[in-house]
Design an enzyme around this catalytic site. Structure first.
Site, PDB file in Angstrom:
ATOM      1  N   LYS A  22       0.922  -1.126   0.175  1.00  0.00           N
ATOM      2  CA  LYS A  22      -0.079   0.049  -0.017  1.00  0.00           C
ATOM      3  C   LYS A  22       0.896   1.365  -0.068  1.00  0.00           C
ATOM      4  O   LYS A  22       0.683   2.063  -0.958  1.00  0.00           O
ATOM      5  CB  LYS A  22      -1.045   0.079   1.224  1.00  0.00           C
ATOM      6  CG  LYS A  22      -1.630   1.340   1.531  1.00  0.00           C
ATOM      7  CD  LYS A  22      -2.644   1.095   2.684  1.00  0.00           C
ATOM      8  CE  LYS A  22      -1.800   1.609   4.122  1.00  0.00           C
ATOM      9  NZ  LYS A  22      -1.607   2.916   4.200  1.00  0.00           N
ATOM     10  N   ASN A  23       1.884   1.202   0.761  1.00  0.00           N
ATOM     11  CA  ASN A  23       2.886   2.683   1.023  1.00  0.00           C
ATOM     12  C   ASN A  23       3.524   2.925  -0.107  1.00  0.00           C
ATOM     13  O   ASN A  23       3.882   4.017  -0.480  1.00  0.00           O
ATOM     14  CB  ASN A  23       3.117   2.614   2.355  1.00  0.00           C
ATOM     15  CG  ASN A  23       2.484   2.718   3.622  1.00  0.00           C
ATOM     16  OD1 ASN A  23       1.227   3.093   3.136  1.00  0.00           O
ATOM     17  ND2 ASN A  23       2.843   2.360   4.679  1.00  0.00           N
ATOM     18  N   CYS A 117      -4.459  12.672  12.942  1.00  0.00           N
ATOM     19  CA  CYS A 117      -5.266  11.266  12.499  1.00  0.00           C
ATOM     20  C   CYS A 117      -5.400  10.631  13.956  1.00  0.00           C
ATOM     21  O   CYS A 117      -4.842  11.160  14.794  1.00  0.00           O
ATOM     22  CB  CYS A 117      -4.501  10.856  11.378  1.00  0.00           C
ATOM     23  SG  CYS A 117      -2.976  10.146  12.179  1.00  0.00           S
ATOM     24  N   ARG A 122       0.584  14.668  13.055  1.00  0.00           N
ATOM     25  CA  ARG A 122       1.541  14.130  11.810  1.00  0.00           C
ATOM     26  C   ARG A 122       2.023  15.338  11.264  1.00  0.00           C
ATOM     27  O   ARG A 122       1.577  15.564   9.820  1.00  0.00           O
ATOM     28  CB  ARG A 122       0.955  13.203  11.174  1.00  0.00           C
ATOM     29  CG  ARG A 122       0.949  11.888  11.788  1.00  0.00           C
ATOM     30  CD  ARG A 122       0.052  10.775  11.015  1.00  0.00           C
ATOM     31  NE  ARG A 122       0.973   9.965  10.247  1.00  0.00           N
ATOM     32  CZ  ARG A 122       0.436   9.038   9.625  1.00  0.00           C
ATOM     33  NH1 ARG A 122      -0.639   8.497   9.807  1.00  0.00           N
ATOM     34  NH2 ARG A 122       1.230   8.139   8.780  1.00  0.00           N
ATOM     35  N   ASP A 305       4.010   0.183  12.066  1.00  0.00           N
ATOM     36  CA  ASP A 305       2.606  -0.347  11.490  1.00  0.00           C
ATOM     37  C   ASP A 305       2.504  -1.790  12.019  1.00  0.00           C
ATOM     38  O   ASP A 305       1.655  -2.313  11.608  1.00  0.00           O
ATOM     39  CB  ASP A 305       2.698  -0.121   9.942  1.00  0.00           C
ATOM     40  CG  ASP A 305       2.596   1.046   9.511  1.00  0.00           C
ATOM     41  OD1 ASP A 305       2.356   2.180  10.369  1.00  0.00           O
ATOM     42  OD2 ASP A 305       2.652   1.446   8.313  1.00  0.00           O
ATOM     43  N   ARG A 397      -9.063  -0.368   4.217  1.00  0.00           N
ATOM     44  CA  ARG A 397      -8.220   0.860   3.692  1.00  0.00           C
ATOM     45  C   ARG A 397      -6.896   0.464   3.457  1.00  0.00           C
ATOM     46  O   ARG A 397      -6.230   0.824   2.578  1.00  0.00           O
ATOM     47  CB  ARG A 397      -8.142   2.083   4.723  1.00  0.00           C
ATOM     48  CG  ARG A 397      -9.263   2.525   4.717  1.00  0.00           C
ATOM     49  CD  ARG A 397      -9.233   3.790   5.677  1.00  0.00           C
ATOM     50  NE  ARG A 397      -8.089   4.533   5.280  1.00  0.00           N
ATOM     51  CZ  ARG A 397      -7.619   6.107   5.807  1.00  0.00           C
ATOM     52  NH1 ARG A 397      -8.431   6.443   7.025  1.00  0.00           N
ATOM     53  NH2 ARG A 397      -6.434   6.641   5.600  1.00  0.00           N
TER      54      ARG A 397
HETATM   55  C1  UD1 Z   1       4.613   6.486   6.862  1.00  0.00           C
HETATM   56  C2  UD1 Z   1       3.733   5.291   6.502  1.00  0.00           C
HETATM   57  C3  UD1 Z   1       2.996   4.888   7.664  1.00  0.00           C
HETATM   58  C4  UD1 Z   1       3.905   4.574   8.531  1.00  0.00           C
HETATM   59  C5  UD1 Z   1       5.067   5.933   8.744  1.00  0.00           C
HETATM   60  C6  UD1 Z   1       6.223   5.279   9.468  1.00  0.00           C
HETATM   61  C7  UD1 Z   1       2.982   5.747   4.149  1.00  0.00           C
HETATM   62  C8  UD1 Z   1       1.845   6.188   3.172  1.00  0.00           C
HETATM   63  N1  UD1 Z   1       2.637   5.862   5.404  1.00  0.00           N
HETATM   64  O1  UD1 Z   1       3.931   7.620   7.148  1.00  0.00           O
HETATM   65  O2  UD1 Z   1       2.051   3.723   7.246  1.00  0.00           O
HETATM   66  O3  UD1 Z   1       3.438   4.318  10.005  1.00  0.00           O
HETATM   67  O4  UD1 Z   1       5.808   5.925   7.420  1.00  0.00           O
HETATM   68  O5  UD1 Z   1       6.964   4.113   9.119  1.00  0.00           O
HETATM   69  O6  UD1 Z   1       3.903   5.646   3.760  1.00  0.00           O
HETATM   70  N2  UD1 Z   1       7.406  13.841  11.012  1.00  0.00           N
HETATM   71  C9  UD1 Z   1       7.794  15.301  11.346  1.00  0.00           C
HETATM   72  N3  UD1 Z   1       7.544  16.069  10.148  1.00  0.00           N
HETATM   73  C10 UD1 Z   1       7.601  15.681   9.024  1.00  0.00           C
HETATM   74  C11 UD1 Z   1       7.158  14.400   8.579  1.00  0.00           C
HETATM   75  C12 UD1 Z   1       7.062  13.428   9.722  1.00  0.00           C
HETATM   76  O7  UD1 Z   1       7.879  15.607  12.556  1.00  0.00           O
HETATM   77  O8  UD1 Z   1       7.640  16.583   8.180  1.00  0.00           O
HETATM   78  C13 UD1 Z   1       7.403  12.921  12.179  1.00  0.00           C
HETATM   79  C14 UD1 Z   1       6.015  11.909  12.272  1.00  0.00           C
HETATM   80  O9  UD1 Z   1       5.088  12.877  12.918  1.00  0.00           O
HETATM   81  C15 UD1 Z   1       6.232  10.652  12.685  1.00  0.00           C
HETATM   82  C16 UD1 Z   1       7.842  10.394  12.161  1.00  0.00           C
HETATM   83  O10 UD1 Z   1       8.156  11.820  11.607  1.00  0.00           O
HETATM   84  O11 UD1 Z   1       6.589  10.893  14.144  1.00  0.00           O
HETATM   85  C17 UD1 Z   1       7.629   9.656  10.996  1.00  0.00           C
HETATM   86  O12 UD1 Z   1       6.799   9.956  10.122  1.00  0.00           O
HETATM   87  P1  UD1 Z   1       6.895   9.659   8.382  1.00  0.00           P
HETATM   88  O13 UD1 Z   1       8.006   8.854   8.345  1.00  0.00           O
HETATM   89  O14 UD1 Z   1       6.783  10.832   7.765  1.00  0.00           O
HETATM   90  O15 UD1 Z   1       5.550   9.012   8.430  1.00  0.00           O
HETATM   91  P2  UD1 Z   1       4.435   9.036   7.048  1.00  0.00           P
HETATM   92  O16 UD1 Z   1       5.149   8.939   5.981  1.00  0.00           O
HETATM   93  O17 UD1 Z   1       3.422   9.928   7.401  1.00  0.00           O
END
Ligand code: UD1
Length: 432
Positions: A22-23, A117, A122, A305, A397
């Site tokens: 999915k991701n 969420c 996030r 996850d 989902r």
């Molecule tokens: C992706 C995955 C999600 C998984 C997560 C961590 C997708 C669509 N989703 O989510 O299923 O749980 O990786 O493996 O691929 N953060 C910040 N600032 C930013 C971006 C992130 O502070 O600009 C923080 C987030 O709050 C979190 C951490 O970084 O604590 C990791 O987030 P991130 O790797 O970005 O997760 P997603 O890409 O949202």
């Protein structure tokens, strides 16, 4: 409303085939609009999140042609809008990938700002920092992120957090920037590598994906491609824990065992055996599982996850386990639902302290989010008696044919309308 009804207490046996990740698919489908030629994407999972993203892509003018449930052709030559509404972002946060894709291709993008969420706030500050470093001006107005640039220029970007989303988003925009971009402290998850491989198949020049330094040499344009998405590491891990928790024996096919190493290591540690083949793993658990400590970490660490599914399996393990969530602050809320099934869990800060009980008992529980929903299904498979898991739309989902795949492994599980007493009676009669 349809819900899952499960009669637990049966070990899972047999074979299950894992679908596309999915991701990875969310990043890849967004990147597909960056070419003007047709792109064919295969091994797509047929799940809610993917279908919403395809609608969002269609709404901005891309041609989306579903060849079958698992393949799609996308042509982005006629995109006529740079704006993604809240309607889509509300349903899937990852439609923010269209920000990087549109900004890279058209130097302009407008995407609704994702809210919080169920698993916590996030932020997307790292995505924005990356776009700004490439020369875009980014404003937030009326709930929309607006990014615009005369031209994008390669730059050196250091991510404060190794964010998956920021890495993929910046990588997309940088593909069509002028010059070289270096992303340091980039995320190393398998889906980052898959998105990079896909972009390279369209003519991008990305090196180092899968390490913490990614180097992107901008190209003038991207072209058509045919690409198959990698297998879903988290779907595979979910079946691995379901097999172990029910003391079963399951061959999980169409996986990349290397992507499952952190999960395999934990299963071995708690006493399950995992046999690795070229593209399959077999999980066998004979007796009661043991206890462990686990902390969620970026890849190659234990994935956040998989945290709820692991916790569900540990509820009936011997001894006391500690599961620490380091990525998302609200990701332990589901433990109250497990407690309703007889689990002994206390949350202390960002850790769940789980004292293994002899058994769980079925109850009506509600899925608070995708992975926690899958964890409740695992608990239901272990529990004595009937469990009803409400809000299965969260689970759908991210998991294709979840109940059918479980049924294929011998689980007594169905998706029915719980209000429909006749259907419930029929299920109970059939299984008793
Ligand atoms: C992706 C995955 C999600 C998984 C997560 C961590 C997708 C669509 N989703 O989510 O299923 O749980 O990786 O493996 O691929 N953060 C910040 N600032 C930013 C971006 C992130 O502070 O600009 C923080 C987030 O709050 C979190 C951490 O970084 O604590 C990791 O987030 P991130 O790797 O970005 O997760 P997603 O890409 O949202």
């Amino acid at each position: 409303m349809e819900q899952y009804i499960i009669k637990g207490g049966k070990a899972l046996h047999g074979e299950v085939t894992i679908g596309g990740a999915k991701n990875a698919a969310l990043g890849i489908l967004s990147a597909a609009i960056m070419a003007d030629d047709t792109v064919t994407v295969e091994n797509l999972p047929d799940i809610g999140d993917i279908n919403v993203l395809l609608q969002a892509i269609e709404k901005i003018g891309a041609k989306v042609e579903r060849i079958d449930k698992h393949s799609v052709k996308i042509n982005g030559s006629n995109i006529n809008s740079m704006s993604i509404d809240y309607e889509f972002i509300r349903k899937i946060r990852a439609s923010y990938y269209l920000l990087g894709a549109l900004l890279g291709k058209y130097k302009k993008a407008q995407v609704a700002l994702p809210g919080g969420c169920n698993i916590g706030s996030r932020p997307i500050d790292q995505h924005i920092k990356g776009f700004e470093a490439l020369g875009a001006s980014v404003k937030i107005e009326h709930g929309m992120i607006q990014a615009e640039a005369e031209e994008l220029k390669g730059n050196h970007i250091y991510l404060d957090i190794a964010s998956v989303g920021a890495t993929i988003n910046i990588m997309m925009a940088a593909c069509l920037a002028d010059g070289i971009t270096i992303i340091e402290n980039s995320a190393k998850e398998p889906h980052v590598v898959d998105a990079a491989n896909f972009l390279n198949s369209m003519g991008a020049s990305i090196k180092g994906a899968g390490t913490d330094v990614i180097r992107i040499k901008g190209v003038k344009s991207l072209s058509g491609s045919e690409y198959a998405i990698i297998p879903d590491q988290i779907e595979a891990g979910t079946f691995m824990f379901a097999a172990a928790a029910t003391k079963g024996d399951v061959l999980i096919k169409n996986v990349i065992p290397k992507h499952l190493e952190a999960i395999t290591a934990k299963l071995n540690e708690i006493g399950a055996s995992v046999e690795e083949y070229d593209d399959a793993v077999r999980v066998i658990a004979a007796g009661r599982l043991g206890h462990t400590h686990v902390k969620t970490l970026p890849y190659p660490g234990f994935p956040t996850d998989m945290q709820p599914q692991m916790t569900a399996a540990l509820t009936t393990s011997e001894g006391t386990s500690i599961v620490t969530e380091t990525m998302f602050e609200n990701r332990l809320k589901y433990v109250d639902e497990l407690s309703r099934m007889g689990a002994d869990i206390k949350v202390e800060g960002n850790s769940a302290v789980i004292v293994g009980v002899k058994g769980l008992t079925g109850a009506i529980v509600s899925a608070p989010d995708l992975r926690a929903g899958a964890a409740l299904v695992i608990a239901g498979l272990v529990a004595e008696g009937f469990t009803v898991v409400e809000q299965v739309e969260y689970i759908e989902r991210g998991y294709e044919n979840f109940e059918r795949k479980m049924q294929g492994l011998g689980a007594t599980m169905a998706k029915i309308d719980i209000e429909d007493e006749k259907a419930v009676q029929k299920f109970k009669l059939k299984v008793s």
